[in-house]
Design an enzyme around this catalytic site. Structure first.
Site, PDB file in Angstrom:
ATOM      1  N   ARG A  33      41.312  39.214  34.671  1.00  0.00           N
ATOM      2  CA  ARG A  33      41.802  40.413  34.005  1.00  0.00           C
ATOM      3  C   ARG A  33      41.383  40.397  32.541  1.00  0.00           C
ATOM      4  O   ARG A  33      41.234  39.335  31.943  1.00  0.00           O
ATOM      5  CB  ARG A  33      43.326  40.500  34.111  1.00  0.00           C
ATOM      6  CG  ARG A  33      43.824  40.952  35.500  1.00  0.00           C
ATOM      7  CD  ARG A  33      45.330  41.068  35.549  1.00  0.00           C
ATOM      8  NE  ARG A  33      45.962  39.776  35.406  1.00  0.00           N
ATOM      9  CZ  ARG A  33      46.483  39.300  34.289  1.00  0.00           C
ATOM     10  NH1 ARG A  33      46.499  40.037  33.191  1.00  0.00           N
ATOM     11  NH2 ARG A  33      47.035  38.107  34.258  1.00  0.00           N
ATOM     12  N   TYR A  66      36.506  42.864  39.330  1.00  0.00           N
ATOM     13  CA  TYR A  66      37.448  41.766  39.545  1.00  0.00           C
ATOM     14  C   TYR A  66      38.778  42.315  40.059  1.00  0.00           C
ATOM     15  O   TYR A  66      39.307  43.290  39.509  1.00  0.00           O
ATOM     16  CB  TYR A  66      37.675  40.956  38.250  1.00  0.00           C
ATOM     17  CG  TYR A  66      38.870  40.041  38.405  1.00  0.00           C
ATOM     18  CD1 TYR A  66      38.790  38.914  39.235  1.00  0.00           C
ATOM     19  CD2 TYR A  66      40.089  40.327  37.809  1.00  0.00           C
ATOM     20  CE1 TYR A  66      39.896  38.103  39.437  1.00  0.00           C
ATOM     21  CE2 TYR A  66      41.200  39.517  38.008  1.00  0.00           C
ATOM     22  CZ  TYR A  66      41.100  38.411  38.829  1.00  0.00           C
ATOM     23  OH  TYR A  66      42.198  37.616  39.050  1.00  0.00           O
ATOM     24  N   LYS A  93      48.433  45.160  39.937  1.00  0.00           N
ATOM     25  CA  LYS A  93      49.041  45.099  38.607  1.00  0.00           C
ATOM     26  C   LYS A  93      49.094  46.505  37.970  1.00  0.00           C
ATOM     27  O   LYS A  93      50.054  46.829  37.268  1.00  0.00           O
ATOM     28  CB  LYS A  93      48.261  44.137  37.717  1.00  0.00           C
ATOM     29  CG  LYS A  93      48.050  42.746  38.319  1.00  0.00           C
ATOM     30  CD  LYS A  93      49.278  41.869  38.287  1.00  0.00           C
ATOM     31  CE  LYS A  93      48.938  40.423  38.650  1.00  0.00           C
ATOM     32  NZ  LYS A  93      50.067  39.509  38.720  1.00  0.00           N
ATOM     33  N   HIS A 146      57.267  41.359  37.726  1.00  0.00           N
ATOM     34  CA  HIS A 146      56.198  40.408  38.082  1.00  0.00           C
ATOM     35  C   HIS A 146      56.843  39.165  38.701  1.00  0.00           C
ATOM     36  O   HIS A 146      56.888  38.106  38.075  1.00  0.00           O
ATOM     37  CB  HIS A 146      55.429  40.067  36.790  1.00  0.00           C
ATOM     38  CG  HIS A 146      54.170  39.297  36.996  1.00  0.00           C
ATOM     39  ND1 HIS A 146      53.576  38.553  35.993  1.00  0.00           N
ATOM     40  CD2 HIS A 146      53.367  39.163  38.067  1.00  0.00           C
ATOM     41  CE1 HIS A 146      52.474  37.995  36.442  1.00  0.00           C
ATOM     42  NE2 HIS A 146      52.325  38.340  37.704  1.00  0.00           N
ATOM     43  N   SER A 196      50.930  34.853  35.111  1.00  0.00           N
ATOM     44  CA  SER A 196      49.819  34.569  36.022  1.00  0.00           C
ATOM     45  C   SER A 196      49.316  33.140  35.814  1.00  0.00           C
ATOM     46  O   SER A 196      49.141  32.690  34.691  1.00  0.00           O
ATOM     47  CB  SER A 196      48.673  35.548  35.771  1.00  0.00           C
ATOM     48  OG  SER A 196      49.087  36.849  36.107  1.00  0.00           O
ATOM     49  N   CYS A 212      50.988  30.426  36.770  1.00  0.00           N
ATOM     50  CA  CYS A 212      52.091  29.510  36.468  1.00  0.00           C
ATOM     51  C   CYS A 212      52.966  29.193  37.679  1.00  0.00           C
ATOM     52  O   CYS A 212      54.102  28.740  37.518  1.00  0.00           O
ATOM     53  CB  CYS A 212      52.927  30.061  35.330  1.00  0.00           C
ATOM     54  SG  CYS A 212      52.010  30.152  33.782  1.00  0.00           S
ATOM     55  N   ASP A 231      54.169  37.864  44.150  1.00  0.00           N
ATOM     56  CA  ASP A 231      53.675  38.356  42.867  1.00  0.00           C
ATOM     57  C   ASP A 231      54.487  39.507  42.278  1.00  0.00           C
ATOM     58  O   ASP A 231      54.645  39.575  41.074  1.00  0.00           O
ATOM     59  CB  ASP A 231      52.206  38.796  43.027  1.00  0.00           C
ATOM     60  CG  ASP A 231      51.480  38.943  41.698  1.00  0.00           C
ATOM     61  OD1 ASP A 231      51.677  38.088  40.823  1.00  0.00           O
ATOM     62  OD2 ASP A 231      50.714  39.914  41.537  1.00  0.00           O
ATOM     63  N   ARG A 273      39.660  33.325  43.818  1.00  0.00           N
ATOM     64  CA  ARG A 273      40.825  33.858  44.526  1.00  0.00           C
ATOM     65  C   ARG A 273      40.612  33.950  46.030  1.00  0.00           C
ATOM     66  O   ARG A 273      39.483  34.037  46.507  1.00  0.00           O
ATOM     67  CB  ARG A 273      41.113  35.279  44.008  1.00  0.00           C
ATOM     68  CG  ARG A 273      41.472  35.365  42.533  1.00  0.00           C
ATOM     69  CD  ARG A 273      42.946  35.242  42.324  1.00  0.00           C
ATOM     70  NE  ARG A 273      43.326  35.115  40.927  1.00  0.00           N
ATOM     71  CZ  ARG A 273      44.585  35.215  40.508  1.00  0.00           C
ATOM     72  NH1 ARG A 273      45.552  35.472  41.363  1.00  0.00           N
ATOM     73  NH2 ARG A 273      44.892  35.045  39.232  1.00  0.00           N
TER      74      ARG A 273
HETATM   75  P1  GDP Z   1      50.525  32.355  40.171  1.00  0.00           P
HETATM   76  O1  GDP Z   1      49.311  32.943  39.545  1.00  0.00           O
HETATM   77  O2  GDP Z   1      51.745  32.541  39.305  1.00  0.00           O
HETATM   78  O3  GDP Z   1      50.744  32.817  41.559  1.00  0.00           O
HETATM   79  O4  GDP Z   1      50.301  30.765  40.202  1.00  0.00           O
HETATM   80  P2  GDP Z   1      49.876  29.798  41.422  1.00  0.00           P
HETATM   81  O5  GDP Z   1      51.010  29.530  42.352  1.00  0.00           O
HETATM   82  O6  GDP Z   1      48.615  30.299  42.016  1.00  0.00           O
HETATM   83  O7  GDP Z   1      49.594  28.449  40.607  1.00  0.00           O
HETATM   84  C1  GDP Z   1      48.713  28.396  39.513  1.00  0.00           C
HETATM   85  C2  GDP Z   1      48.362  26.958  39.192  1.00  0.00           C
HETATM   86  O8  GDP Z   1      49.539  26.218  38.880  1.00  0.00           O
HETATM   87  C3  GDP Z   1      47.686  26.228  40.350  1.00  0.00           C
HETATM   88  O9  GDP Z   1      46.649  25.419  39.831  1.00  0.00           O
HETATM   89  C4  GDP Z   1      48.789  25.370  40.917  1.00  0.00           C
HETATM   90  O10 GDP Z   1      48.280  24.206  41.515  1.00  0.00           O
HETATM   91  C5  GDP Z   1      49.644  25.050  39.696  1.00  0.00           C
HETATM   92  N1  GDP Z   1      51.060  24.851  40.068  1.00  0.00           N
HETATM   93  C6  GDP Z   1      51.826  25.675  40.820  1.00  0.00           C
HETATM   94  N2  GDP Z   1      53.074  25.174  40.989  1.00  0.00           N
HETATM   95  C7  GDP Z   1      53.105  24.008  40.300  1.00  0.00           C
HETATM   96  C8  GDP Z   1      54.122  23.014  40.089  1.00  0.00           C
HETATM   97  O11 GDP Z   1      55.260  23.114  40.562  1.00  0.00           O
HETATM   98  N3  GDP Z   1      53.774  21.955  39.301  1.00  0.00           N
HETATM   99  C9  GDP Z   1      52.525  21.826  38.756  1.00  0.00           C
HETATM  100  N4  GDP Z   1      52.277  20.738  38.005  1.00  0.00           N
HETATM  101  N5  GDP Z   1      51.533  22.725  38.965  1.00  0.00           N
HETATM  102  C10 GDP Z   1      51.819  23.810  39.713  1.00  0.00           C
HETATM  103  P1  PGA Z   2      48.531  36.246  39.553  1.00  0.00           P
HETATM  104  O1  PGA Z   2      47.836  37.673  39.729  1.00  0.00           O
HETATM  105  O2  PGA Z   2      47.630  35.282  38.806  1.00  0.00           O
HETATM  106  O3  PGA Z   2      49.770  36.562  38.759  1.00  0.00           O
HETATM  107  O4  PGA Z   2      48.825  35.745  40.923  1.00  0.00           O
HETATM  108  C1  PGA Z   2      46.601  38.195  39.724  1.00  0.00           C
HETATM  109  C2  PGA Z   2      45.901  38.457  38.414  1.00  0.00           C
HETATM  110  O5  PGA Z   2      46.409  38.014  37.384  1.00  0.00           O
HETATM  111  O6  PGA Z   2      44.834  39.089  38.418  1.00  0.00           O
HETATM  112 MN    MN Z   3      49.712  34.352  42.548  1.00  0.00          MN
END
Ligand code: GDP
Ligand code: PGA
Ligand code: MN
Length: 589
Positions: free
Chosen positions: A69, A197, A206, A226, A248, A250, A277, A371
């Protein structure tokens, strides 16, 4: 397809502008989608993967400058600048339309205009809303068909209503200097140009479900957030739902699909994924807050997803999935990314399309924001409530981010308004999900900084207002941080499945069962209050003490930083929140 005059006249205007050679109405049938997949493979837009190992799976690569993004090029175009607020980029709507029309004019020449009718939310659900996206990209059509509910049935539920969101996407030549992601909340309109993207072009996600919908929610008395939505079944068989807002990158997708630690599984804990999400939340007839996931699939980050960290996500991607910007293993025509396993392909192709040997190359095979777009129904732990459209009742709202220091593993706010304060001061390190520097701490209120479609001060006021309506039926509000580091830079908390231990404390707190100690920032568990069975060797009691520490000196600095952060909002900052800040400062003295 439809007699809806507002739809037909808008489509005619769009067609006159972009001047396509052809028009195709996306009808939602498998035959049409299959035909489009074939075309995309013929033109090289997608690579068909090993159909025995991964049926229905494809790989796509975006332009190298178009992988995340672009917050600096994302605009909220309200008539008045102050209504976009201090945290959004703003452009005058008339000027912006003109600029975008100049870019879009004639840009479909020689190509097909695809018309995608879609529903955010189960079709016909009282929570659901309709959108129409026009695009010149088959990739967008195929992704939207996974991420949302697409097809002719949408025209039936829309009827002749004017309540639908207009979305125009023009891929153009993906020129980063002419890339714009523009939301016109007062016109229910989104225009996105010069990108391909996902986060910029799958307009239901989003752009609509957060930026436009947050504005609609403010007008109509509901919330677009979110947030992931997760159901947790305890050994008694009771299922409680929580929603959680993390920026995003996290951990939303991971938390939404977590697998309970072995001891918890044996006791009978189960988890059910409702969403990973976005949550749309309304006050139900019973006065509680009910949430649906408006999406129909998962647009998840591939790197780091593996059989240990998130086996459910991995399983979800084994069929009917589109991968974007991961590495290709040419030997067996499957995909690979950093953190999948310890066996990268020797005979590979990296995300830029260059030959790549994962065993010897120092470069990454997959982009850090590569992704998967996977159907929700593939998820082994998808909730039986997912498709029902009535939503699930939320017991707890959880905020969280990436903070190396300062923020403890978990704390409970002192009540709704204090919880809104906790959300409003969220700070997190930036990630690869958006272009720009990674690892910089910034304030990201409610994880909505890039997604709030109106003045963030008014958004805080909306939260306060919702709390008044919910009264004693309001969910309890918590904050978590899975990312606290030790002095050597290692994560103190194992995270992933073990996060259930924290959720368990949170739900017990909601039931008034679990213990805590009061600190200046809220209620924090003692190490004994978290069930650490099976984790005793990995996390010592000293470490637990460290992760749960609230350091008054650090928080005094934090309070000063919050004072600065709050100044931005001027007189749009609700007085309830300045009162919360003053009270925090008092408690820190
Ligand atoms: P989203 O974008 O909020 O959905 O985040 P994701 O679930 O895809 O996670 C983003 C990154 O954070 C990835 O590299 C995961 O491996 C890492 N991650 C997710 N949960 C945890 C956790 O509980 N502990 C740690 N250390 N890393 C995490
Ligand atoms: P996410 O969403 O990283 O919060 O899962 C998609 C995006 O940021 O493009
Ligand atoms: Mn996600």
């Amino acid at each position: 397809m439809t007699n809806n005059q507002s739809v037909l006249s808008w489509l005619q205007k769009v067609k006159d502008l972009v001047k396509p050679a052809d028009v195709m109405w996306i009808d939602g049938t498998e035959e049409q989608l299959e035909m489009l997949r074939k075309t995309a493979v013929q033109t090289g837009e997608m690579i068909k993967l090993n159909q025995e190992k991964m049926p229905g799976c494809y790989l796509h690569r975006t332009a190298e400058n178009d992988v995340a993004r672009v917050e600096g090029r994302t605009f909220i175009c309200s008539r008045k600048e102050e209504d976009a607020g201090p945290t959004n980029h703003w452009m005058d709507p008339q000027k912006c339309y003109k600029m975008l029309f100049d870019i879009a004019r004639g840009s479909y020449a020689g190509r097909t205009m695809y018309i995608i009718p879609y529903s955010m939310g189960p079709v016909g659900s009282p929570f659901a809303k309709v959108g129409v996206e026009v695009t010149d990209s088959i990739y967008v059509v195929l992704n939207m068909s996974i991420m949302t509910r697409v097809g002719n049935k949408i025209w039936d539920v829309l009827g002749d209503s004017n309540d639908w969101v207009r979305g125009l996407h023009c891929k153009c030549n993906v020129d980063p200097d002419k890339r714009y992601i523009c939301q016109f909340p007062e016109d229910n309109t989104i225009i996105s140009v010069n990108s391909a993207y996902g986060g910029n072009v799958l307009l239901g996600k989003k752009c609509f479900a957060l930026r436009i919908a947050s504005y609609q929610g403010k007008q109509e008395g509901w919330m677009a957030e979110h947030m992931l939505i997760l159901g947790i079944q305890n050994p008694k068989g009771e299922i409680k739902y929580v929603s959680a807002a993390f920026p995003s990158g996290c951990g939303k997708t991971n938390l939404a699909m977590l697998i309970p630690p072995e001891g918890f599984r044996k006791k009978g804990y189960k988890i059910f994924t409702v969403g990973d999400d976005i949550a749309w939340m309304r006050i139900g007839p019973d006065g509680r807050l009910w949430a649906i996931n408006p999406e129909n699939g998962f647009f998840g980050i591939a790197p780091g997803t593996n059989n240990k960290s998130n086996p459910n996500a991995l399983a979800t991607t084994r069929k009917g999935t589109i991968f974007t910007n991961v590495a290709l293993n040419k030997d067996d025509n499957t995909v690979w990314w950093e953190g999948l396993d310890k066996n990268p392909p020797e005979n590979g192709v990296d995300w830029k399309g260059r030959p790549w040997n994962g065993k010897t190359s120092k470069e990454k095979g997959a982009h850090p924001n590569s992704r998967f777009t996977a159907p929700a129904k593939n998820c082994p732990c998808i909730s039986p409530e997912f498709d029902k459209g009535t939503g699930v009742p939320i017991s707890a709202i959880i905020f969280g981010g990436r903070r190396a220091q300062t923020t403890p593993l978990v704390y409970q706010s002192r009540g709704w308004n204090n919880g809104v304060f906790v959300g409003s001061i969220m700070a997190s390190e930036t990630t690869a999900a958006a272009s720009g520097a990674v690892g910089v701490v910034r304030r990201d209120p409610m994880a909505m900084l890039p997604f709030c479609g109106y003045n963030m001060g008014d958004y805080f006021a909306h939260w306060i207002e919702m709390g008044k309506k919910l009264g004693d039926k309001a969910p309890k509000i918590f904050n978590v941080n899975w990312f606290r580091l030790d002095k050597d830079g290692n994560f103190l908390w194992p995270g992933f499945g073990d996060n259930l231990r924290v959720l368990d404390w949170i739900l017990d707190r909601c039931d008034g069962k679990a213990n805590s100690v009061e600190t200046p920032i809220g209620y924090v568990p003692t190490p004994e209050d978290i069930d650490m069975t099976g984790l005793e060797d990995a996390v010592s009691p000293e470490t637990m003490k460290d992760i749960l520490t609230v350091d008054k000196d650090q928080w005094r600095k934090e309070a000063d930083a919050i004072t600065e952060h709050y100044k931005k909002f001027g007189d749009r900052l609700p007085k309830e929140l300045s009162a919360e800040l003053a009270a925090l400062k008092q408690r820190l003295q």
